[in-house]
Design an enzyme around this catalytic site. Structure first.
Site: not given
Ligand code: CA
Length: 535
Positions: A119, A77-78, A176, A342-343
């Site tokens: 996300c 994540d991130d 999410h 995811d980003n």
């Molecule tokens: Ca994310």
């Protein structure tokens, strides 16, 4: 069809250029190579020779193992593009990543993998093979929000198709994609789910006094917050309810969630082997999204000592554990692994955020927001030490996973699939990407496209304050010419060369954009009520 209109308004000059040629079909767009095989499928570049090589490899493997291959997608994540050592980070930025580096060095390192800017849209796209504008999941569902339409009512996940075809499937970690009944992972195709339904910050905003005193010290607000979201590790099995495994009440408990999730993934893999079933496992890290609290064993263990960096080495350690387990169980040669984020890094949260050698960050369609690490690893099937700058969109994992299982023909023609089967790109030793272009959105607004080494912005994010990509940015229209960057020469997108260097390619960019917009005529966007007030 707001987006369609936006596309048409984007630059009268450009449309004048192409209008004289009439309606552009794919084969009439200059310099492009893709062909559309079905009306509901994204045009693909076809390379017969690599298709043959990859099909032969898969056939040989199935003959040897007697099974379809396992699929393990690890999504952080991130995490920033530049965080792993093999992408220029690692030791240099105080958080070595030997395990991530190892799968890259022994597999395929992709340098042009793209996510959506945040996300939820990325996860929705990866699981459905469709743009968030089509599924409706265009932005994260925030605390207590209830969309007016359940997007999952008519979406089909890769997990669902694989589960119907002999695979055992699980979502381990962060979801999410909706917290309500009807949205749970085990209700949308996964046989098993273990993790959190929301996101790390959903927990910390009710825990960290220094950052969120207006919530933490306000009992009335806290009572509401506790009712609105599942502040717990939850789990479920297909056909069953949602169970609370453990309420997460303290930062110490929160810090250990990725360890609990890793244990679940390990058990799930062992179980699949015991049951002699191929598995599809999405291991979705809770870290390194803000606010990072590394597990006790990793606190202060990175050279940098900052919580973000300790969390990176915790993630890397788990990558090592999972790949090590596959080896121990002797199934590494029959397991396709894809590692990604995811980003882009969330610069707004610095110093609790990652590193990338690009402009912008999470939330924008500058490279910093959407270009992510992408590593494909499969001993014996993917040549060690391979690197490619071929385009890969994370939504391609939908088609590619189905193709590896041999069930890509089961994709229903009643919906448009934006993802592509990239099996031959990944498996053939000198495989080329099947993707002609990557299209980039902010929610339902079309922003930009990547085509070959060029990035063409039809609209741009104007960040008003440095490193405030989410909190203080606006979207601007471009003028007569799109803003254009040759990413080989200007990867930081610092000086648009617009029509000066790229006049020859503007017609191509416009043609691809128009063709993409045209897909919404027969396969429209879905509104699930996530539009911000006034939009
Ligand atoms: Ca994310």
């Amino acid at each position: 069809m707001k987006t369609k209109n936006n596309l048409l308004i984007m630059g009268s000059l450009l449309l004048t250029i192409s209008a004289s040629q009439g309606l552009i079909a794919q084969e009439n767009i200059p310099f492009t190579k893709a062909v559309q095989t079905q009306k509901y499928l994204e045009p693909t570049r076809v390379y017969e020779e690599q298709n043959k090589i990859s099909a032969q490899k898969l056939k040989r493997l199935e003959k040897k193992t007697g099974k379809k291959p396992n699929i393990l997608i690890m999504i952080v994540d991130d995490m920033g593009y530049g965080d792993p050592g093999v992408y220029g980070g690692g030791n240099m930025i105080g958080a070595p990543t030997p395990h991530i580096d190892s799968i890259a060095k022994n597999g395929l390192l992709l340098t042009s993998t793209y996510s959506q800017p945040t996300c939820t849209p990325t996860r929705a796209a990866m699981m459905t093979g469709r743009f968030p504008a089509r599924s409706g999941l265009t932005r994260p569902i925030l605390t207590g929000e209830s969309p007016t339409v359940n997007p999952w009512a008519d979406e089909v996940t890769a997990a669902s198709l694989l589960s119907k075809n002999g695979y055992i499937t699980a979502l381990s970690g962060k979801w999410h994609l909706g917290e309500q009944d009807g949205y749970w992972p085990h209700q949308v195709g996964y046989d098993e789910y273990f993790g959190i339904l929301s996101v790390s910050s959903e927990f910390t905003q009710g825990m960290v006094e220094r950052q969120y005193p207006d919530m933490v010290y306000n009992p009335e607000r806290m009572a509401v917050l506790n009712k609105l979201s599942h502040r717990a590790i939850t789990a479920g099995k297909k056909g069953g309810k949602l169970e609370t495994v453990q309420a997460i009440k303290t930062l110490d408990e929160l810090a250990e969630i990725d360890q609990d999730v890793a244990k679940f993934s390990e058990q799930f893999i062992r179980k699949a082997v015991k049951e002699n079933k191929p598995f599809y496992l999405v291991h979705s890290f809770i870290k390194v999204h803000n606010d990072n609290y590394p597990a006790k064993a990793f606190k202060g263990k990175s050279p940098a000592k900052f919580p973000y960096k300790d969390s990176v080495i915790e993630v890397d350690d788990i990558v090592g554990r999972l790949t090590g387990l596959l080896k121990e169980l002797k199934i590494d040669d029959n397991t396709f692994i894809f590692f990604t984020s995811d980003n882009g890094a969330n610069e707004d949260l610095w110093p609790d955020s990652g590193y990338q050698p690009f402009k912008g960050g999470k939330g924008t369609t500058w490279e910093g927001g959407v270009r992510v690490p992408g590593i494909a690893y499969w001993p014996g099937m993917i040549k060690a030490g391979k690197q490619s700058d071929g385009l890969f969109d994370l939504m391609d994992l939908f088609n590619t996973s189905l193709a590896l299982a041999g069930v890509e023909k089961q994709i229903s023609p009643d919906r448009y699939i934006d993802g592509l089967d990239q099996t031959s790109f990944l498996l053939a030793d000198d495989g080329k990407s099947n993707r002609e272009a990557v299209f980039m959105y902010s929610e339902k607004t079309f922003m930009a496209l990547r085509w070959e080494e060029y990035k063409i912005h039809m609209k741009v994010f104007d960040v008003k304050r440095p490193m405030s990509n989410l909190d203080e940015a606006t979207i601007l229209n471009v003028g007569m010419s799109p803003w254009i960057y040759n990413l080989y020469m200007d990867p930081k997108e610092q000086a648009s060369t617009g029509h000066r260097f790229f006049e020859w390619g503007i017609g191509t960019a416009v043609g691809l954009t128009r063709e993409h917009a045209d897909t919404y005529k027969d396969f429209p966007m879905k509104d699930i009520g996530l539009g911000m007030a006034g939009k």
